[in-house]
Design a protein around this motif. Sequence first.
Motif, mmCIF file in Angstrom:
data_model
loop_
_atom_site.group_PDB
_atom_site.id
_atom_site.type_symbol
_atom_site.label_atom_id
_atom_site.label_comp_id
_atom_site.label_asym_id
_atom_site.label_seq_id
_atom_site.Cartn_x
_atom_site.Cartn_y
_atom_site.Cartn_z
ATOM 1 N N THR A 43 0.941 -1.084 0.112
ATOM 2 C CA THR A 43 -0.184 -0.065 0.007
ATOM 3 C C THR A 43 0.770 1.275 -0.161
ATOM 4 O O THR A 43 0.569 2.237 -0.872
ATOM 5 C CB THR A 43 -0.732 0.105 1.178
ATOM 6 N N LYS A 44 1.958 1.442 0.900
ATOM 7 C CA LYS A 44 2.656 2.570 0.970
ATOM 8 C C LYS A 44 3.772 2.547 0.163
ATOM 9 O O LYS A 44 4.482 3.645 -0.262
ATOM 10 C CB LYS A 44 2.967 2.683 2.543
ATOM 11 N N GLY A 45 4.608 1.246 -0.194
ATOM 12 C CA GLY A 45 5.582 1.383 -1.207
ATOM 13 C C GLY A 45 6.708 0.911 -0.132
ATOM 14 O O GLY A 45 6.705 1.162 1.166
ATOM 15 N N ILE A 46 7.796 0.615 -0.671
ATOM 16 C CA ILE A 46 8.752 0.094 0.022
ATOM 17 C C ILE A 46 9.373 1.429 0.788
ATOM 18 O O ILE A 46 9.700 1.696 1.994
ATOM 19 C CB ILE A 46 10.144 -0.429 -0.692
ATOM 20 N N ALA A 47 9.737 2.402 -0.048
ATOM 21 C CA ALA A 47 10.405 3.782 0.496
ATOM 22 C C ALA A 47 9.803 4.401 1.497
ATOM 23 O O ALA A 47 10.129 5.066 2.516
ATOM 24 C CB ALA A 47 10.721 4.727 -0.525
ATOM 25 N N ASP A 71 7.640 -11.200 -2.243
ATOM 26 C CA ASP A 71 7.603 -12.416 -2.623
ATOM 27 C C ASP A 71 5.928 -12.938 -1.899
ATOM 28 O O ASP A 71 5.249 -13.355 -2.749
ATOM 29 C CB ASP A 71 8.362 -13.280 -1.865
ATOM 30 N N TYR A 72 5.511 -12.640 -1.012
ATOM 31 C CA TYR A 72 4.529 -13.027 -0.209
ATOM 32 C C TYR A 72 3.137 -12.397 -0.956
ATOM 33 O O TYR A 72 2.259 -13.099 -1.255
ATOM 34 C CB TYR A 72 4.413 -12.585 1.276
ATOM 35 N N ASN A 73 3.430 -11.056 -1.426
ATOM 36 C CA ASN A 73 1.984 -10.500 -2.023
ATOM 37 C C ASN A 73 1.928 -11.160 -3.468
ATOM 38 O O ASN A 73 0.821 -11.348 -4.053
ATOM 39 C CB ASN A 73 2.539 -8.883 -2.211
ATOM 40 N N MET A 74 2.896 -11.224 -4.028
ATOM 41 C CA MET A 74 2.966 -12.079 -5.514
ATOM 42 C C MET A 74 2.499 -13.441 -5.423
ATOM 43 O O MET A 74 1.480 -13.722 -6.080
ATOM 44 C CB MET A 74 4.388 -11.982 -6.027
ATOM 45 N N GLU A 75 2.798 -14.136 -4.147
ATOM 46 C CA GLU A 75 2.361 -15.526 -4.084
ATOM 47 C C GLU A 75 0.842 -15.203 -3.998
ATOM 48 O O GLU A 75 0.057 -16.408 -4.360
ATOM 49 C CB GLU A 75 3.024 -16.221 -2.968
ATOM 50 N N THR A 106 -4.707 -6.746 -0.860
ATOM 51 C CA THR A 106 -4.671 -5.507 -0.238
ATOM 52 C C THR A 106 -3.552 -4.457 -0.751
ATOM 53 O O THR A 106 -2.235 -4.917 -0.821
ATOM 54 C CB THR A 106 -4.479 -5.517 1.176
ATOM 55 N N GLY A 107 -4.182 -3.591 -1.160
ATOM 56 C CA GLY A 107 -3.024 -2.410 -1.592
ATOM 57 C C GLY A 107 -2.816 -2.384 -3.106
ATOM 58 O O GLY A 107 -2.331 -1.359 -3.784
ATOM 59 N N GLY A 108 -3.499 -3.275 -3.718
ATOM 60 C CA GLY A 108 -3.657 -3.344 -5.429
ATOM 61 C C GLY A 108 -2.716 -4.465 -5.753
ATOM 62 O O GLY A 108 -2.063 -5.329 -5.112
#
Length: 195
Positions: free
Chosen positions: A21-25, A59-63, A99-101
């Motif tokens: 949702t927020k991005g890494i940075a 990796d978790y989000n992609m999976e 979640t987050g797109g």
Amino acid sequence: MTKGEETKQFIIERSAPIFNTKGIAATAMSDIMEATQLSKGSLYVHFENKEVLAASAIDYNMELLFTKVQTAVNQQRTAKDKLFAFVDALKDPLSPPVTGGCPMMNFGTEADDTNQLVKNKVNQAFDSGEQTIVNIIEQGIKDGSMNPDWNYREFAVMMFAMIEGGIVMSRVAGNIAKMNIITKNIKKMINEELL
């Protein structure tokens, strides 16, 4: 799973939606501490730094995304229905399966010029998504339901790009009107290749 492995998985599961949702940075370790109710020291026991945690969260989000899409596809029998299920699983970017797109869109946009590791992960995800489409069409050609002369490898690239483009357009616009046009036309192209 050991207690340490359970805690590590817990941290990944709690941090994944935040990074997506927020991005890494823009994600701070304090965000992760708040979500997990763990101290900074506890987080660093399991992850060397934020970048290592972010890679695991990606990796978790992609999976999670691929599992949801693959589950929808696997519920269908015919190649046409599988392709339609692939499209339908992603047709509402305002209510995304993760979640987050779309993590491919989110992380790919953020990391295209800044983080080679993330860029590689996203590129592999793109390739995997396209290959899923290719495999479905090859099944349809093999079972005689789809045109054997179809340039389906190019179609897979176009279909995937259209969906990803529709996702960003819809999320920016705050509505799915353009995604509806995209999904309608993808399905029309698929129907044109049926025998």
